[in-house]
Design an enzyme around this catalytic site. Structure first.
Site, PDB file in Angstrom:
ATOM      1  N   VAL A  61       1.087   4.406  15.936  1.00  0.00           N
ATOM      2  CA  VAL A  61       0.315   3.509  15.070  1.00  0.00           C
ATOM      3  C   VAL A  61       0.086   4.355  13.820  1.00  0.00           C
ATOM      4  O   VAL A  61      -0.740   5.266  13.822  1.00  0.00           O
ATOM      5  CB  VAL A  61      -1.011   3.071  15.734  1.00  0.00           C
ATOM      6  CG1 VAL A  61      -1.847   2.252  14.757  1.00  0.00           C
ATOM      7  CG2 VAL A  61      -0.734   2.267  17.007  1.00  0.00           C
ATOM      8  N   PRO A  62       0.866   4.103  12.777  1.00  0.00           N
ATOM      9  CA  PRO A  62       1.021   5.062  11.672  1.00  0.00           C
ATOM     10  C   PRO A  62      -0.105   5.045  10.637  1.00  0.00           C
ATOM     11  O   PRO A  62       0.096   4.678   9.477  1.00  0.00           O
ATOM     12  CB  PRO A  62       2.358   4.657  11.058  1.00  0.00           C
ATOM     13  CG  PRO A  62       2.428   3.184  11.294  1.00  0.00           C
ATOM     14  CD  PRO A  62       1.767   2.967  12.634  1.00  0.00           C
ATOM     15  N   CYS A  63      -1.267   5.515  11.045  1.00  0.00           N
ATOM     16  CA  CYS A  63      -2.383   5.591  10.101  1.00  0.00           C
ATOM     17  C   CYS A  63      -2.106   6.582   8.975  1.00  0.00           C
ATOM     18  O   CYS A  63      -2.768   6.532   7.938  1.00  0.00           O
ATOM     19  CB  CYS A  63      -3.681   5.907  10.829  1.00  0.00           C
ATOM     20  SG  CYS A  63      -3.622   7.390  11.829  1.00  0.00           S
ATOM     21  N   HIS A  64      -1.110   7.450   9.160  1.00  0.00           N
ATOM     22  CA  HIS A  64      -0.744   8.371   8.082  1.00  0.00           C
ATOM     23  C   HIS A  64      -0.189   7.622   6.868  1.00  0.00           C
ATOM     24  O   HIS A  64      -0.152   8.173   5.780  1.00  0.00           O
ATOM     25  CB  HIS A  64       0.266   9.418   8.573  1.00  0.00           C
ATOM     26  CG  HIS A  64       1.561   8.850   9.048  1.00  0.00           C
ATOM     27  ND1 HIS A  64       1.725   8.378  10.330  1.00  0.00           N
ATOM     28  CD2 HIS A  64       2.744   8.669   8.412  1.00  0.00           C
ATOM     29  CE1 HIS A  64       2.973   7.937  10.460  1.00  0.00           C
ATOM     30  NE2 HIS A  64       3.601   8.100   9.308  1.00  0.00           N
ATOM     31  N   ARG A  65       0.186   6.363   7.014  1.00  0.00           N
ATOM     32  CA  ARG A  65       0.731   5.567   5.911  1.00  0.00           C
ATOM     33  C   ARG A  65      -0.349   4.919   5.053  1.00  0.00           C
ATOM     34  O   ARG A  65      -0.042   4.245   4.077  1.00  0.00           O
ATOM     35  CB  ARG A  65       1.676   4.502   6.450  1.00  0.00           C
ATOM     36  CG  ARG A  65       2.895   5.092   7.122  1.00  0.00           C
ATOM     37  CD  ARG A  65       3.820   4.033   7.673  1.00  0.00           C
ATOM     38  NE  ARG A  65       4.852   4.658   8.505  1.00  0.00           N
ATOM     39  CZ  ARG A  65       5.533   4.015   9.449  1.00  0.00           C
ATOM     40  NH1 ARG A  65       5.311   2.732   9.682  1.00  0.00           N
ATOM     41  NH2 ARG A  65       6.431   4.664  10.164  1.00  0.00           N
TER      42      ARG A  65
END
Length: 167
Positions: free
Chosen positions: A133-137
């Site tokens: 779940v790409p919260c880094h984006r």
């Protein structure tokens, strides 16, 4: 119920994965499951954990992601508890294509509450399944990185890796 965990070496650092059946319920850049287990739901904290060398299709998808197939993790099933807005925010993060970013303001809008910018940031902070779940984006409105639970060097690495391989 038994949950399984495996830690793998990645260019961004050790990544520990925790799975319940075939769904990833936690993942993070840590050499062991201890900090991840502390953040799990009460239901998952109360069960036995079995350490494995790998987690089959989950490990294969993550290895493919780090080898350059940055879309490989998009298909992994995930499960983490959260209310309606947080769940929508996590899904909105998964809908961001690798190599792209959005702001916390945009994330709030995509999750159905445009004024809930702080809540969008909190959804990122509560995310237990990085980088799947790409919260880094998610970035600040001014385009700066903001925070990242696993550290800004990891966030920078993930964004650069995705930018390099998304084309």
């Amino acid at each position: 119920m038994i949950i399984e965990t495996a830690t793998m070496d990645t260019p961004a650092g050790p990544l520990t994965l925790i799975a319940d059946n075939d769904a990833v319920i936690a993942a993070g850049f840590t050499p062991d499951a201890t900090p991840l287990r502390a953040r799990l739901s009460l239901r998952h904290r109360a069960v036995d954990v079995v350490d494995r060398r790998e987690l089959g299709a989950i490990t294969a998808a993550v290895e493919a992601y780090f080898a350059g197939d940055v879309r490989a993790i998009d298909r992994l099933p995930v499960g983490q508890p959260g209310g309606p807005f947080v769940t929508e925010a996590w899904q909105a993060l998964r809908d961001i294509p690798a190599g792209s970013t959005l702001t916390y303001t945009q994330l709030a809008g995509r999750a159905g509450r445009p004024a809930a910018v702080r809540a969008a940031g909190s959804a990122c902070a509560r995310n237990l399944i990085a980088p799947i779940v790409p919260c880094h984006r998610a970035l600040r409105s001014d385009g700066s990185l903001g925070g990242y639970y696993w550290g800004l060097p990891v966030k920078r690495w993930l964004l650069a890796h995705e930018a390099r391989h998304a084309a």
